[in-house]
Design an enzyme around this catalytic site. Structure first.
Site, PDB file in Angstrom:
ATOM      1  CG  HIS A   9      -1.786  -1.152   1.420  1.00  0.00           C
ATOM      2  ND1 HIS A   9      -2.870  -1.437   0.611  1.00  0.00           N
ATOM      3  CD2 HIS A   9      -1.730  -2.156   2.332  1.00  0.00           C
ATOM      4  CE1 HIS A   9      -3.451  -2.550   1.027  1.00  0.00           C
ATOM      5  NE2 HIS A   9      -2.789  -3.004   2.059  1.00  0.00           N
TER       6      HIS A   9
HETATM    7  O1  RIB Z   1      -5.069   0.112   4.699  1.00  0.00           O
HETATM    8  C1  RIB Z   1      -3.681   0.093   4.504  1.00  0.00           C
HETATM    9  C2  RIB Z   1      -3.007   1.133   5.341  1.00  0.00           C
HETATM   10  O2  RIB Z   1      -3.251   0.856   6.717  1.00  0.00           O
HETATM   11  C3  RIB Z   1      -1.476   1.142   5.190  1.00  0.00           C
HETATM   12  O3  RIB Z   1      -1.001   2.447   5.377  1.00  0.00           O
HETATM   13  C4  RIB Z   1      -1.009   0.261   6.310  1.00  0.00           C
HETATM   14  O4  RIB Z   1       0.304   0.618   6.766  1.00  0.00           O
HETATM   15  C5  RIB Z   1      -2.010   0.600   7.380  1.00  0.00           C
HETATM   16  O5  RIB Z   1      -1.585   1.784   8.010  1.00  0.00           O
END
Ligand code: RIB
Ligand code: CA
Length: 313
Positions: A243
């Site tokens: 992500h």
């Molecule tokens: O949903 C994904 C996000 O939530 C990413 O930033 C992961 O590190 C968590 O913080």
């Protein structure tokens, strides 16, 4: 003549994939500073993990400041079941090489953005610090080159059917930040985008067998994350989404992305939808209402090549 590297501020909640984002930033940006926020793990862990990431990726002289230890309104709700009790499950634990620079991330963000115009702000955790900084200094959005955040989704959530963790953890902060989308460029890398960038077992294996300590550490982090994800989806071969590095690549390599200007609101009260990013796809509303540049597609192979190289540096 190569273009100068974008100068960035990273606001993060390390967090396995936040570490990957810091690695990509180290390879492709000039990191002005890092601020930590409570999110994946409590603040004392995320702040410490940010310093560990700096040690791993040649940023040991970059200031790390800790910020909000809880959301604006919501109760603190971490994701230690995903990222581990300390937020960095997977590799052997290690100690940061230095103490934290300050406990006043908000002041650091305000001072940094006021002293240098044209910085990019890259949040990869809940938007609490960013919302508090803008509340303290309403001139900040207009001084930024933009805000490129990982969060939200044009499709499904992850914490709930509709809400992605970073926005779900602090919806009021996310709503406050997106309200400034007409004063600065806001790029959103939501789950609809990040799920296109997946680390499969081969990707993890290359990191684990690398001679680079940073690659081995990152490989162990992603191995842990992929195992969690494989169990979640019931497929042992499934790749896990990376992500947070997507928010960095949206600044450093925007040509790899397809963006669409959309109106995005954050639901703060729905019993099934609190934390949802409501992305207007109708296309006939007033174009001036469109406050966010939403990432819709990415050249995932190119992104994974850049991520892998940054982790192996
Ligand atoms: O949903 C994904 C996000 O939530 C990413 O930033 C992961 O590190 C968590 O913080
Ligand atoms: Ca994160």
């Amino acid at each position: 003549m190569p273009l100068p590297l974008p100068r960035v501020l990273i606001d993060c909640d390390p967090g396995l994939d936040d570490v990957v984002a810091i690695a990509v930033a180290s390879a492709h940006t000039s990191v002005v500073g890092i601020t930590a926020v409570a999110g994946n793990a409590p603040l004392h862990h995320t702040e410490r993990n940010a310093r560990i990431a700096c040690d791993l990726f040649g940023l040991d002289t970059v200031a790390v400041h800790s910020g909000a230890e809880r959301p604006l309104v919501a109760p603190p709700r971490d994701a230690t079941h995903v990222h581990g009790k300390t937020g960095l499950d997977g590799p052997p634990q290690r100690e940061p090489s230095r103490p934290p620079d300050s406990r006043d991330a908000i002041e650091f963000l305000v001072e940094s953005i006021r002293s240098e115009e044209g910085l990019w702000l890259i949040p990869t955790g809940p938007l609490t610090n960013v919302a508090l900084a803008i509340r303290a200094a309403r001139d900040l959005p207009g001084r930024l080159a933009g805000i490129s955040f990982m969060g939200g989704s044009t499709s499904h959530g992850n914490v709930t059917a509709t809400a992605e963790y970073n926005v779900w953890a602090d919806p009021e902060a996310a709503a406050a930040v997106l309200a400034h989308g007409h004063e600065t460029l806001i790029r959103m890398c939501g789950l609809n985008l990040t799920h296109q960038v997946r680390a499969d077992p081969a990707f993890v294996g290359r990191l684990l067998t690398s001679s680079s300590e940073a690659a081995q550490f990152s490989g162990a982090l992603i191995h842990h994350y992929r195992n969690y994800h494989a169990i979640l989806v019931g497929d042992p071969t499934a790749g896990c989404p990376l992500h947070d590095p997507c928010a960095v690549l949206a600044v450093t390599h925007p040509d790899l992305f397809a963006f669409e200007r959309r109106h995005v609101a954050v639901e703060c009260s729905g019993s099934h939808t609190r934390g949802m990013t409501v992305v207007d796809g109708r296309g006939y509303e007033d174009p001036k209402a469109r406050n966010v540049s939403v990432a819709m597609a990415i050249d995932a192979d190119a992104a994974l090549t850049l991520i892998s190289a940054a982790l192996t540096a």
